[in-house]
Design a protein around this motif. Structure first.
Motif, PDB file in Angstrom:
ATOM      1  N   ARG A 141       0.812  -1.225   0.000  1.00  0.00           N
ATOM      2  CA  ARG A 141       0.000   0.000   0.000  1.00  0.00           C
ATOM      3  C   ARG A 141       0.849   1.280   0.000  1.00  0.00           C
ATOM      4  NH1 ARG A 141      -0.222  -2.425   4.944  1.00  0.00           N
ATOM      5  NH2 ARG A 141       0.205  -1.183   6.830  1.00  0.00           N
ATOM      6  N   ASN A 142       2.036   1.223   0.610  1.00  0.00           N
ATOM      7  CA  ASN A 142       2.886   2.416   0.636  1.00  0.00           C
ATOM      8  C   ASN A 142       3.784   2.529  -0.587  1.00  0.00           C
ATOM      9  OD1 ASN A 142       2.736   4.261   3.079  1.00  0.00           O
ATOM     10  ND2 ASN A 142       2.565   2.238   4.024  1.00  0.00           N
ATOM     11  N   MET A 143       3.756   1.506  -1.446  1.00  0.00           N
ATOM     12  CA  MET A 143       4.573   1.515  -2.667  1.00  0.00           C
ATOM     13  C   MET A 143       3.729   1.855  -3.900  1.00  0.00           C
ATOM     14  SD  MET A 143       7.668   0.559  -1.750  1.00  0.00           S
ATOM     15  CE  MET A 143       7.583   1.487  -0.249  1.00  0.00           C
ATOM     16  N   LEU A 144       2.423   1.650  -3.809  1.00  0.00           N
ATOM     17  CA  LEU A 144       1.540   1.871  -4.961  1.00  0.00           C
ATOM     18  C   LEU A 144       1.148   3.345  -5.049  1.00  0.00           C
ATOM     19  CD1 LEU A 144      -0.775  -1.250  -4.461  1.00  0.00           C
ATOM     20  CD2 LEU A 144       0.943  -0.950  -6.267  1.00  0.00           C
ATOM     21  N   PRO A 145       0.993   3.894  -6.269  1.00  0.00           N
ATOM     22  CA  PRO A 145       0.593   5.307  -6.420  1.00  0.00           C
ATOM     23  C   PRO A 145      -0.800   5.550  -5.827  1.00  0.00           C
ATOM     24  CG  PRO A 145       1.274   4.350  -8.527  1.00  0.00           C
ATOM     25  CD  PRO A 145       1.148   3.220  -7.554  1.00  0.00           C
ATOM     26  N   ALA A 146      -1.034   6.792  -5.424  1.00  0.00           N
ATOM     27  CA  ALA A 146      -2.312   7.151  -4.791  1.00  0.00           C
ATOM     28  C   ALA A 146      -3.496   6.880  -5.709  1.00  0.00           C
ATOM     29  CB  ALA A 146      -2.289   8.619  -4.374  1.00  0.00           C
ATOM     30  N   ASP A 147      -3.327   7.107  -7.043  1.00  0.00           N
ATOM     31  CA  ASP A 147      -4.456   6.901  -7.958  1.00  0.00           C
ATOM     32  C   ASP A 147      -4.848   5.422  -8.018  1.00  0.00           C
ATOM     33  OD1 ASP A 147      -1.894   6.631  -9.323  1.00  0.00           O
ATOM     34  OD2 ASP A 147      -3.058   6.229 -11.139  1.00  0.00           O
ATOM     35  N   VAL A 148      -3.848   4.524  -7.893  1.00  0.00           N
ATOM     36  CA  VAL A 148      -4.137   3.083  -7.896  1.00  0.00           C
ATOM     37  C   VAL A 148      -4.926   2.713  -6.637  1.00  0.00           C
ATOM     38  CG1 VAL A 148      -3.069   0.793  -7.702  1.00  0.00           C
ATOM     39  CG2 VAL A 148      -2.157   2.466  -9.329  1.00  0.00           C
ATOM     40  N   ILE A 149      -4.498   3.240  -5.494  1.00  0.00           N
ATOM     41  CA  ILE A 149      -5.182   2.934  -4.221  1.00  0.00           C
ATOM     42  C   ILE A 149      -6.604   3.482  -4.244  1.00  0.00           C
ATOM     43  CG2 ILE A 149      -5.154   3.351  -1.724  1.00  0.00           C
ATOM     44  CD1 ILE A 149      -2.111   3.460  -1.864  1.00  0.00           C
ATOM     45  N   ASN A 150      -6.770   4.724  -4.722  1.00  0.00           N
ATOM     46  CA  ASN A 150      -8.107   5.334  -4.772  1.00  0.00           C
ATOM     47  C   ASN A 150      -9.038   4.573  -5.705  1.00  0.00           C
ATOM     48  OD1 ASN A 150      -8.326   8.037  -3.185  1.00  0.00           O
ATOM     49  ND2 ASN A 150      -6.289   8.081  -4.050  1.00  0.00           N
ATOM     50  N   ALA A 151      -8.497   4.089  -6.840  1.00  0.00           N
ATOM     51  CA  ALA A 151      -9.313   3.328  -7.791  1.00  0.00           C
ATOM     52  C   ALA A 151      -9.738   1.986  -7.196  1.00  0.00           C
ATOM     53  CB  ALA A 151      -8.537   3.118  -9.088  1.00  0.00           C
ATOM     54  N   ALA A 152      -8.922   1.466  -6.270  1.00  0.00           N
ATOM     55  CA  ALA A 152      -9.236   0.164  -5.665  1.00  0.00           C
ATOM     56  C   ALA A 152     -10.334   0.252  -4.610  1.00  0.00           C
ATOM     57  CB  ALA A 152      -7.978  -0.435  -5.040  1.00  0.00           C
ATOM     58  N   LEU A 153     -10.592   1.460  -4.072  1.00  0.00           N
ATOM     59  CA  LEU A 153     -11.552   1.582  -2.960  1.00  0.00           C
ATOM     60  C   LEU A 153     -12.948   1.044  -3.289  1.00  0.00           C
ATOM     61  CD1 LEU A 153     -12.143   2.544  -0.070  1.00  0.00           C
ATOM     62  CD2 LEU A 153     -12.728   4.783  -1.044  1.00  0.00           C
ATOM     63  N   PRO A 154     -13.575   1.433  -4.428  1.00  0.00           N
ATOM     64  CA  PRO A 154     -14.922   0.880  -4.724  1.00  0.00           C
ATOM     65  C   PRO A 154     -14.918  -0.648  -4.828  1.00  0.00           C
ATOM     66  CG  PRO A 154     -14.387   2.698  -6.208  1.00  0.00           C
ATOM     67  CD  PRO A 154     -13.138   2.368  -5.473  1.00  0.00           C
ATOM     68  N   CYS A 155     -13.808  -1.204  -5.345  1.00  0.00           N
ATOM     69  CA  CYS A 155     -13.706  -2.670  -5.458  1.00  0.00           C
ATOM     70  C   CYS A 155     -13.691  -3.307  -4.067  1.00  0.00           C
ATOM     71  CB  CYS A 155     -12.439  -3.071  -6.208  1.00  0.00           C
ATOM     72  SG  CYS A 155     -12.222  -2.239  -7.787  1.00  0.00           S
ATOM     73  N   LEU A 156     -12.933  -2.707  -3.152  1.00  0.00           N
ATOM     74  CA  LEU A 156     -12.850  -3.238  -1.784  1.00  0.00           C
ATOM     75  C   LEU A 156     -14.202  -3.150  -1.086  1.00  0.00           C
ATOM     76  CD1 LEU A 156      -9.437  -1.649  -0.705  1.00  0.00           C
ATOM     77  CD2 LEU A 156      -9.855  -4.063  -1.229  1.00  0.00           C
ATOM     78  N   ILE A 157     -14.914  -2.044  -1.321  1.00  0.00           N
ATOM     79  CA  ILE A 157     -16.246  -1.882  -0.712  1.00  0.00           C
ATOM     80  C   ILE A 157     -17.180  -2.987  -1.218  1.00  0.00           C
ATOM     81  CG2 ILE A 157     -18.287  -0.380  -0.616  1.00  0.00           C
ATOM     82  CD1 ILE A 157     -16.316   2.029  -0.683  1.00  0.00           C
ATOM     83  N   ALA A 158     -17.103  -3.287  -2.530  1.00  0.00           N
ATOM     84  CA  ALA A 158     -17.939  -4.360  -3.104  1.00  0.00           C
ATOM     85  C   ALA A 158     -17.558  -5.718  -2.521  1.00  0.00           C
ATOM     86  CB  ALA A 158     -17.789  -4.369  -4.628  1.00  0.00           C
ATOM     87  N   LEU A 159     -16.253  -5.943  -2.310  1.00  0.00           N
ATOM     88  CA  LEU A 159     -15.785  -7.240  -1.805  1.00  0.00           C
ATOM     89  C   LEU A 159     -16.191  -7.479  -0.351  1.00  0.00           C
ATOM     90  CD1 LEU A 159     -12.283  -7.263  -3.510  1.00  0.00           C
ATOM     91  CD2 LEU A 159     -14.080  -8.969  -3.861  1.00  0.00           C
ATOM     92  N   LEU A 160     -16.647  -6.443   0.358  1.00  0.00           N
ATOM     93  CA  LEU A 160     -17.180  -6.636   1.721  1.00  0.00           C
ATOM     94  C   LEU A 160     -18.427  -7.526   1.698  1.00  0.00           C
ATOM     95  CD1 LEU A 160     -16.857  -2.976   3.089  1.00  0.00           C
ATOM     96  CD2 LEU A 160     -15.634  -4.964   3.980  1.00  0.00           C
TER      97      LEU A 160
END
Length: 616
Positions: A141-160
């Motif tokens: 998480r600290n190595m990936l660019p901020a845009d990659v992490i932000n784009a992953a958020l909706p996916c993580l919410i769905a995976l809940l």
């Protein structure tokens, strides 16, 4: 490194154990972990050739997977595991991977092989690969660019919403962890504005995950709820009623049989945050929280749920501190809080003291009117007698002196001072000395320095000279803490400048006290501890005691007893000396020039210059 049948059984039928081994690192005895350690060791000594060899294996395994995902998904699992082992050079629990090997591009690998698993609309397909993908995001998480992490958020919410306990737990953990990632400029990598459009889905899915079988008390999900509240703050206000309703129902459920300490802690942290967020702009909103939380709190106190009582006291303190005065429902509870049985449990003492402090701050007049000063001071007496808890006794008596009417307190103060001196004579410790000095100085600030001298001398004539000689001058350098030091600085200034006995009976101590005060301003804290204090005996504790866990989001804000009247204690000293010198012209410069050492005199001159005054 291959995902074995035993791993699959754990993943499906004992997800808690799988998570413990995979995420929390208790897999030190597994073949997979041993293989991973071997790869890391080889990389340490032969980084380039080993990386090239294993990269070829990774490429081959991913090609096998691409041919037939349903039959060769284990190949991709092994490939991701191998890349994680190869890429991570150093890592910490708090930040994940902090350094990666130059020969492995973790961002390219994420985009080519991880993102698709996160974005897959079927949240229940290939659960092991979903878990691997989320774990990769958590690890780097600290190595990936901020845009990659932000784009992953909706996916993580769905995976809940995944039926797999491991997958929705990892999704919750990933959300919690990425909300704490900071950019080099200190700003959050996932700002509140990015989360705002997804808040409703985030909350719905997080609380939905807590309804799934096996996750009713999932600590990772509850921690993600807490972290979401912490990040979003005011953006959560429209949803607080729903959030509090869910938290209250969960509290009622777990109070029947508390079994998951981490889950319980995050539950109470989330409640504390809800109160702080909801009452920040309008403190009167606290009544809505009290209406919801008082019934379950009452039940916890009545049925004596020992694990939860310290938490309840902390949240009650937080709510009471938001009031301008002390409402009647709280006052009705006050006598119960003084019951000796409550004070026998060590875990209750810190939150109970804080709650009593809140009562004294908001309802001191009601305490006096209901004739409860004596039992309140009885608690102080019990605390001050204990080496382990005497600092809590000082917190309580300082709040009493600061907020309670002086006339109402006067009949009890001689006994308070007598108790302190008795304890000082019987078992003196560095902690106690620091506490008594801060208390004496606060008393001087609140009721005047002459009142402090008279109180001590009434116990035994000329005893204040011993206090100056044995306590103030040699020991004040040991006082620690910003506000504690300031209280001592202002209290000692008042002794020097607003106390006639200091220029008469105790004139010999005037310059040494000034020297000690300048030392308190300028010298480093004396943190030395006498040899005989390194092994203070453990006081008798009957059997098992519930530990006290402090809630980070229900913390007590430090209060300023001067209410902003003394912004700079050095300038205050200079101004006070100036006022005193005008009342005694020609006396102070002579005392200072003959008694004060040169370095201290130079510092004092600096204070005078800053205050733009000179001594008469």
């Amino acid at each position: 490194m291959e995902f074995r049948e035993a791993d699959g059984d754990l993943f499906e039928f004992n997800p808690e154990e799988y998570i413990r081994k995979d995420i929390e690192g208790s897999d030190f005895d597994t073949r997979r972990r041993s293989a991973c350690d071997l790869v890391k060791a080889l990389c340490r000594f032969f980084e380039e050739p080993v990386t090239h060899i294993f990269s070829a294996y990774v490429t081959q395994m991913l090609q096998e997977y691409t041919k037939s995902p349903s039959t060769h998904w284990k190949n991709k699992d092994s490939a991701i595991f191998l890349v994680t082992s190869l890429a991570a050079k150093s890592k910490t629990q708090k930040h994940g991977t902090t350094e990666v090997r130059e020969l492995v591009n973790v961002v390219d690998f994420f985009r080519a092989n991880i993102a698709a698993d996160l974005q897959s609309p079927n949240v229940n397909e290939f659960p092991v690969l979903k878990a691997d993908a989320i774990k990769y995001l958590i690890t780097f998480r600290n190595m990936l660019p901020a845009d990659v992490i932000n784009a992953a958020l909706p996916c993580l919410i769905a995976l809940l919403k995944s039926e797999s306990t491991v997958v929705h737990t990892y999704a919750a953990l990933a959300i919690e962890r990425i909300f704490t990632v900071r950019l080099p400029n200190g700003q959050p990598a996932v700002p509140a504005e990015t989360v705002k459009p997804h808040v409703e889905a985030l909350l719905t899915n997080l609380f939905g995950a807590l309804e799934m079988s096996g996750s009713e008390e999932n600590e990772y999900v509850m921690k993600a709820i807490m972290r979401s509240l912490s990040l979003m703050k005011e953006e959560m206000v429209p949803y607080l009623k729903i959030i509090l309703g869910h938290l209250k129902l969960k509290l009622i459920l777990v109070a029947k049989n508390p079994s998951k300490p981490h889950f319980n802690h995050y539950l109470f942290e989330a409640m504390s945050l809800s109160i702080r967020v909801g009452c920040k702009s309008n403190p009167t909103e606290v009544t809505a929280f009290e209406t919801e939380l008082f019934p379950p709190f009452q039940e916890i106190l009545t049925t004596d749920v020992q694990e939860f009582i310290p938490y309840v006291f902390q949240i009650m303190s937080l709510m009471l501190e938001l009031h301008k005065d002390c409402p009647e429902p709280y006052m009705a509870m006050f006598p119960f809080l003084l019951a000796p049985i409550l004070w026998e449990r060590l875990g209750n003492i810190p939150p109970l003291v804080r709650l009593l402090q809140a009562f004294v701050e908001k309802g001191s007049a009601q305490i006096v009117a209901s004739d409860k000063v004596t039992p309140l001071l009885g608690v102080f007496q019990k605390l001050i007698a204990s080496k382990a808890n005497d600092h809590h006794g000082f917190y309580l008596i300082q709040t009493v002196v600061e907020h309670m009417n002086g006339a109402a307190l006067q009949p009890y103060m001689k006994q308070v001072f007598t108790l302190l001196f008795q304890r000082l004579m019987s078992s003196k410790t560095t902690k106690f000395i620091k506490g008594i000095l801060v208390f004496f100085c606060l008393y001087a600030v609140k009721h005047g320095a002459p009142a402090l001298v008279k109180m001590v001398d009434d116990i035994q004539p000329k005893m204040f000279g011993m206090v100056l000689e044995k306590l103030y001058v040699p020991e004040v350098q040991k006082v620690s803490g910003g506000m504690e030091k300031k209280i001592c600085q202002v209290g000692m200034t008042k002794l020097l400048t607003e106390c006639p006995p200091m220029l008469n009976d105790y004139k010999n101590f005037w310059v040494p006290l000034l020297q000690a005060l300048i030392g308190l301003f300028e010298l480093p804290e004396d943190d030395s501890v006498p040899d005989d204090e390194h092994f203070i005996e453990i006081e008798d504790t009957p059997g098992y005691q519930t530990a006290y866990s402090q809630l980070a989001f229900a913390g007590k804000h430090e209060t300023d007893p001067f209410h902003g009247a003394v912004p700079n204690a050095k300038v205050f000293l200079a101004q006070s000396l100036f006022t005193l010198s005008r009342a005694h012209p020609g006396q102070l410069p002579g005392m200072i020039s003959t008694g004060l050492d040169a370095t201290a005199a130079q510092f004092l001159q600096g204070y005078m210059h800053e205050a733009k005054v000179t001594l008469a």
